[in-house]
Motif scaffolding. Sequence first.
Motif, short mmCIF file in Angstrom:
data_model
loop_
_atom_site.label_atom_id
_atom_site.label_comp_id
_atom_site.label_asym_id
_atom_site.label_seq_id
_atom_site.Cartn_x
_atom_site.Cartn_y
_atom_site.Cartn_z
N UNK A 1 0.81 -1.22 0.00
CA UNK A 1 0.00 0.00 0.00
C UNK A 1 0.84 1.27 0.00
N UNK A 2 2.15 1.14 -0.05
CA UNK A 2 3.00 2.32 -0.06
C UNK A 2 3.03 2.96 -1.45
N UNK A 3 3.03 4.25 -1.47
CA UNK A 3 3.08 5.02 -2.71
C UNK A 3 4.39 5.79 -2.72
N UNK A 4 5.25 5.45 -3.65
CA UNK A 4 6.59 6.05 -3.70
C UNK A 4 7.28 5.93 -2.34
N UNK A 5 7.09 4.79 -1.70
CA UNK A 5 7.76 4.51 -0.44
C UNK A 5 7.08 5.08 0.79
N UNK B 1 -15.18 -14.93 -14.94
CA UNK B 1 -15.25 -15.95 -16.01
C UNK B 1 -15.42 -15.32 -17.38
N UNK B 2 -15.99 -14.12 -17.44
CA UNK B 2 -16.16 -13.43 -18.72
C UNK B 2 -14.92 -12.60 -19.07
N UNK B 3 -14.32 -11.97 -18.08
CA UNK B 3 -13.14 -11.15 -18.36
C UNK B 3 -11.91 -12.01 -18.64
N UNK B 4 -11.74 -13.09 -17.91
CA UNK B 4 -10.60 -13.98 -18.08
C UNK B 4 -9.28 -13.21 -18.01
N UNK B 5 -8.53 -13.10 -19.13
CA UNK B 5 -7.24 -12.41 -19.09
C UNK B 5 -7.36 -10.93 -19.45
N UNK B 6 -8.59 -10.45 -19.66
CA UNK B 6 -8.79 -9.05 -20.04
C UNK B 6 -8.94 -8.17 -18.81
N UNK B 7 -8.55 -6.89 -18.95
CA UNK B 7 -8.62 -5.96 -17.83
C UNK B 7 -9.01 -4.59 -18.36
N UNK B 8 -9.99 -3.91 -17.73
CA UNK B 8 -10.51 -2.66 -18.29
C UNK B 8 -9.77 -1.40 -17.90
N UNK B 9 -8.68 -1.53 -17.17
CA UNK B 9 -7.97 -0.33 -16.74
C UNK B 9 -6.47 -0.51 -16.93
N UNK B 10 -5.70 0.22 -16.18
CA UNK B 10 -4.25 0.26 -16.39
C UNK B 10 -3.54 -0.85 -15.64
N UNK B 11 -2.55 -1.43 -16.29
CA UNK B 11 -1.78 -2.51 -15.70
C UNK B 11 -0.35 -2.43 -16.21
N UNK B 12 0.54 -3.05 -15.48
CA UNK B 12 1.95 -3.06 -15.88
C UNK B 12 2.33 -4.43 -16.38
N UNK B 13 2.89 -4.50 -17.56
CA UNK B 13 3.27 -5.76 -18.16
C UNK B 13 4.51 -6.34 -17.52
N UNK B 14 4.82 -7.57 -17.86
CA UNK B 14 6.02 -8.22 -17.34
C UNK B 14 7.29 -7.48 -17.73
N UNK B 15 7.19 -6.67 -18.79
CA UNK B 15 8.35 -5.89 -19.23
C UNK B 15 8.48 -4.57 -18.47
N UNK B 16 7.57 -4.35 -17.50
CA UNK B 16 7.63 -3.13 -16.70
C UNK B 16 6.98 -1.92 -17.35
N UNK B 17 6.33 -2.12 -18.50
CA UNK B 17 5.70 -1.02 -19.23
C UNK B 17 4.19 -1.00 -18.93
N UNK B 18 3.67 0.18 -18.62
CA UNK B 18 2.25 0.34 -18.34
C UNK B 18 1.45 0.38 -19.64
N UNK B 19 0.22 -0.13 -19.57
CA UNK B 19 -0.68 -0.10 -20.72
C UNK B 19 -2.12 -0.03 -20.21
N UNK C 1 11.25 7.27 -13.95
CA UNK C 1 11.92 8.23 -13.07
C UNK C 1 12.29 7.62 -11.72
N UNK C 2 11.85 6.39 -11.46
CA UNK C 2 12.13 5.76 -10.17
C UNK C 2 13.63 5.48 -10.02
#
Length: 530
Positions: A164-168, A246-264, A529-530
Amino acid sequence: MRVKKMLAAGMAVTMAASMALSGCSSSAKSGADVTKAGGNTESSSSTGESKAENEIKKPEKITIMVNATVMTKQNNRDAFEKRWEELTGIDLEIVQPDHDAYFDVLGQTFASGPENWPDAIILAGSFYTGYAEEGALWDMTQAWENSELKSSGRFTGDDVVDNMKIDGKLYGFPVTRGNGCVTYVKKKWLDNCGLTAPTTYDEYLNMLKAFTEGDPDGNGVNGDTYGLSAAGFIGSEEPWTNYLPEFYQDAYPSFAKGEDGVWYDGFTKDNFKDALQRMREAYAAGYIDKETLTNGTKDCRNKFYEDKFGVFTYWAGTWASNLKNNLESNGHDSELIPLKPIKEVGTYVERTAPVWAITSSCENPEGVFKYLIESMLDGGDMEMLWTYGVEDVHWSKKAETVLDKAYNEGEFHLRESLENPGTQYTKQHLDPMLSIATWEGDPGKAAVKDEAKNAQTVFNENCRQATITPSTEEMATYNGDLMTLKKSIIADVVVQGTSIDEAFKRFESDGGVKWSQTIVDSLNKKESAK
């Protein structure tokens, strides 16, 4: 101070807090300037430079705004408040909007000016990060680090707090784990339809078809039931998809960070269109409650208790007992099967834990942290109150019969619910199965029902931890409108039958694509920037 777009809708990330902050420096009770997270002026109430335990002043009064996870009026909140005041010697004022309207009312309260802000509030998910980013929350990092609870040796939730920490920095304290939703299926309905618990989406869909077109409730009438109901096609907070996994499965309607560390933005990905297609087809077939778009969680629960549908994705743990008890009180078979995630879902999502936050206008934040928040996990009378309520109101050790079950003198038991007669309490605000501190004197361990333990075990063994999405200036500015647009797009496709191509053309023409990319860019800039 910047003035950002206010959105007084439940889907908003920062709600109306952003506009409220435009003039807060001159009217905040603490006299401290309220700015972005991490940029507050030099005072102990804004920087998190907590006083030593023996220097903390005991508040005379604490005002809190809470949802229905805290004792409600119907459940004799007055008795709870009286007992809390007896234990602390502090005047407690509780502001408690209707549960489904909580974040709307909270946003309106923040918009009215810091002089009207409560001392402490309950927040979850994006609301937490949004309010923190806008400087509306006190930095409690040092208060926690210096607390008696942290040094007690009883605390077991370091991973929960760190998440729950935000920027530490810590702007809200989780008093339990986040938990999540598991899909419950009425066993009798499966038996009546000659089915077993589904393990794949095809089997799941076939079950919904049978529950909708057949006679799963055994009343001799085909087609007078339906498969499932939910409180909207998208949740009101992260992780957004927990009521319809069960309907969303691997889909997500908002922002997430990929395994490569890039947000989408998952809403813009092809797999989200696949999820919309699945929901639209099931809705058109009648498998999904036609009132899903406008349902609240209470609406869904009542329909489930009335045996109108057979599949309900809802909270694991003690809610399994609540569902069972209410089905029984309505005269229906109560055996429920908590499903392991179907193959296409893989794992359920444990939401980021709700937190207790202290507003940046609070005059004595150290005192509120110590006497309100930290004390909830004292392993004694206060934890007893927050977990089980008031003796001889919500629980008792007297010899008595509760709902046809006899208890001996000295035997701890929970009493009949005041809000839902015919059912027995399972907990109050703190769920003992989600505890993040050891409590050797917990008298309710033996009172946890088998169905609650089973559901919690299924969830715990098949879940992954969600991570909070950081807030940025661009997130605060655009995501309220963006989420409102996304909700509208989902409703158009699923309920109105609008083609997915047409819906996403509107997503672009109404600004969604631009807002989305702007937020993604800001998240990745912050990440780099982290």
